[in-house]
Design a protein around this motif. Structure first.
Motif, PDB file in Angstrom:
ATOM      1  N   VAL B  31       0.855  -1.194   0.000  1.00 56.89           N
ATOM      2  CA  VAL B  31       0.000   0.000   0.000  1.00 56.89           C
ATOM      3  C   VAL B  31       0.889   1.241   0.000  1.00 56.89           C
ATOM      4  CG1 VAL B  31      -1.849   1.240   1.197  1.00 56.89           C
ATOM      5  CG2 VAL B  31      -1.761  -1.264   1.339  1.00 56.89           C
ATOM      6  N   HIS B  32       0.578   2.196  -0.871  1.00 53.21           N
ATOM      7  CA  HIS B  32       1.343   3.443  -0.950  1.00 53.21           C
ATOM      8  C   HIS B  32       0.488   4.607  -0.474  1.00 53.21           C
ATOM      9  CE1 HIS B  32       4.087   1.796  -4.427  1.00 53.21           C
ATOM     10  NE2 HIS B  32       4.160   1.095  -3.325  1.00 53.21           N
ATOM     11  N   ALA B  33       1.075   5.489   0.327  1.00 51.65           N
ATOM     12  CA  ALA B  33       0.359   6.662   0.842  1.00 51.65           C
ATOM     13  C   ALA B  33       1.301   7.851   0.875  1.00 51.65           C
ATOM     14  CB  ALA B  33      -0.170   6.371   2.249  1.00 51.65           C
ATOM     15  N   ILE B  34       0.821   8.996   0.412  1.00 51.59           N
ATOM     16  CA  ILE B  34       1.613  10.234   0.470  1.00 51.59           C
ATOM     17  C   ILE B  34       0.855  11.251   1.308  1.00 51.59           C
ATOM     18  CG2 ILE B  34       2.639  12.111  -0.874  1.00 51.59           C
ATOM     19  CD1 ILE B  34       2.776  10.161  -3.236  1.00 51.59           C
ATOM     20  N   GLY B  35       1.445  11.690   2.401  1.00 49.59           N
ATOM     21  CA  GLY B  35       0.832  12.703   3.249  1.00 49.59           C
ATOM     22  C   GLY B  35       0.126  12.108   4.449  1.00 49.59           C
ATOM     23  N   ALA B  36      -0.036  12.956   5.490  1.00 53.15           N
ATOM     24  CA  ALA B  36      -0.587  12.499   6.770  1.00 53.15           C
ATOM     25  C   ALA B  36      -2.000  11.941   6.620  1.00 53.15           C
ATOM     26  CB  ALA B  36      -0.589  13.654   7.775  1.00 53.15           C
ATOM     27  N   GLY B  37      -2.825  12.592   5.795  1.00 56.09           N
ATOM     28  CA  GLY B  37      -4.201  12.130   5.639  1.00 56.09           C
ATOM     29  C   GLY B  37      -4.255  10.752   5.013  1.00 56.09           C
ATOM     30  N   ALA B  38      -3.419  10.522   4.016  1.00 57.59           N
ATOM     31  CA  ALA B  38      -3.395   9.224   3.336  1.00 57.59           C
ATOM     32  C   ALA B  38      -2.835   8.135   4.253  1.00 57.59           C
ATOM     33  CB  ALA B  38      -2.563   9.316   2.060  1.00 57.59           C
ATOM     34  N   VAL B  39      -1.816   8.477   5.035  1.00 53.32           N
ATOM     35  CA  VAL B  39      -1.249   7.500   5.975  1.00 53.32           C
ATOM     36  C   VAL B  39      -2.307   7.115   7.013  1.00 53.32           C
ATOM     37  CG1 VAL B  39       0.440   7.236   7.857  1.00 53.32           C
ATOM     38  CG2 VAL B  39       1.163   8.157   5.640  1.00 53.32           C
ATOM     39  N   ASN B  40      -3.035   8.102   7.509  1.00 53.61           N
ATOM     40  CA  ASN B  40      -4.079   7.835   8.503  1.00 53.61           C
ATOM     41  C   ASN B  40      -5.190   6.953   7.928  1.00 53.61           C
ATOM     42  OD1 ASN B  40      -5.326   8.312  11.111  1.00 53.61           O
ATOM     43  ND2 ASN B  40      -6.755   9.681  10.051  1.00 53.61           N
ATOM     44  N   GLN B  41      -5.616   7.226   6.697  1.00 55.38           N
ATOM     45  CA  GLN B  41      -6.658   6.392   6.090  1.00 55.38           C
ATOM     46  C   GLN B  41      -6.160   4.961   5.901  1.00 55.38           C
ATOM     47  OE1 GLN B  41      -8.788   8.469   6.875  1.00 55.38           O
ATOM     48  NE2 GLN B  41     -10.107   8.553   5.092  1.00 55.38           N
ATOM     49  N   GLY B  79       7.002   9.321   0.316  1.00 55.94           N
ATOM     50  CA  GLY B  79       5.767   8.676   0.724  1.00 55.94           C
ATOM     51  C   GLY B  79       6.059   7.522   1.658  1.00 55.94           C
ATOM     52  N   ILE B  80       4.996   6.847   2.057  1.00 60.23           N
ATOM     53  CA  ILE B  80       5.149   5.649   2.897  1.00 60.23           C
ATOM     54  C   ILE B  80       4.676   4.438   2.108  1.00 60.23           C
ATOM     55  CG2 ILE B  80       4.476   4.486   5.034  1.00 60.23           C
ATOM     56  CD1 ILE B  80       6.093   6.897   5.731  1.00 60.23           C
TER      57      ILE B  80
END
Lengths: 87, 87
Positions: B31-41, B79-80
């Motif tokens: 799973v890829h997430a960029i930014g605090a909101g995406a990491v939280n979701q 990103g994470i």
């Protein structure tokens, strides 16, 4: 088990050091975060902790995230409880 | 390995369903997430996926978070990348 409380303003490098220390001592640590900013700082801290203590070929640090319900100042809030393991 | 891209506006329940499906098929998903909101979701989605597919006594879903560097529109972003496992 040690419990670390992470806030949106926590410094990810400092939290990473605390996580790394706890993992080297006990192999497991619990981290609590409320809100998107705090969750993001926690994940960044864990990614940094991996760089601090994982050696090539070793089992990586693993995280088990779950919800937790808590009451703060009479208000019900939902936070995230992370069990962080290195075994 | 399947790769899911999560945004701050992604619906955690939908992402949880996609993660659960991928884990039941392959045992692992990225799973890829960029930014605090995406990491939280992403973290909320994983916590929901645990409720969807973990049976009592089973090994819980585990997450290995790491940084990833990428270029979007000529801009460098960090990103994470989450490796999500159920084994």
């Amino acid at each position: 088990m040690d419990v670390l409380k992470v806030a949106a303003r926590s410094n990810p490098n400092s939290v990473a050091g605390a996580i790394a220390g706890a993992l080297e001592q006990a192999g497991v640590v619990e981290v609590h975060a409320i809100g998107a900013g705090a969750v993001n700082q926690t994940i960044k801290a864990i990614a940094i902790a991996r760089r601090l203590i994982e050696r090539p070929g070793e089992t990586p640090i693993r995280v088990i995230p779950g919800f937790m319900e808590l009451t703060i100042g009479g208000e019900e809030k939902t936070g995230i409880r992370f069990i962080v393991e290195k075994r």
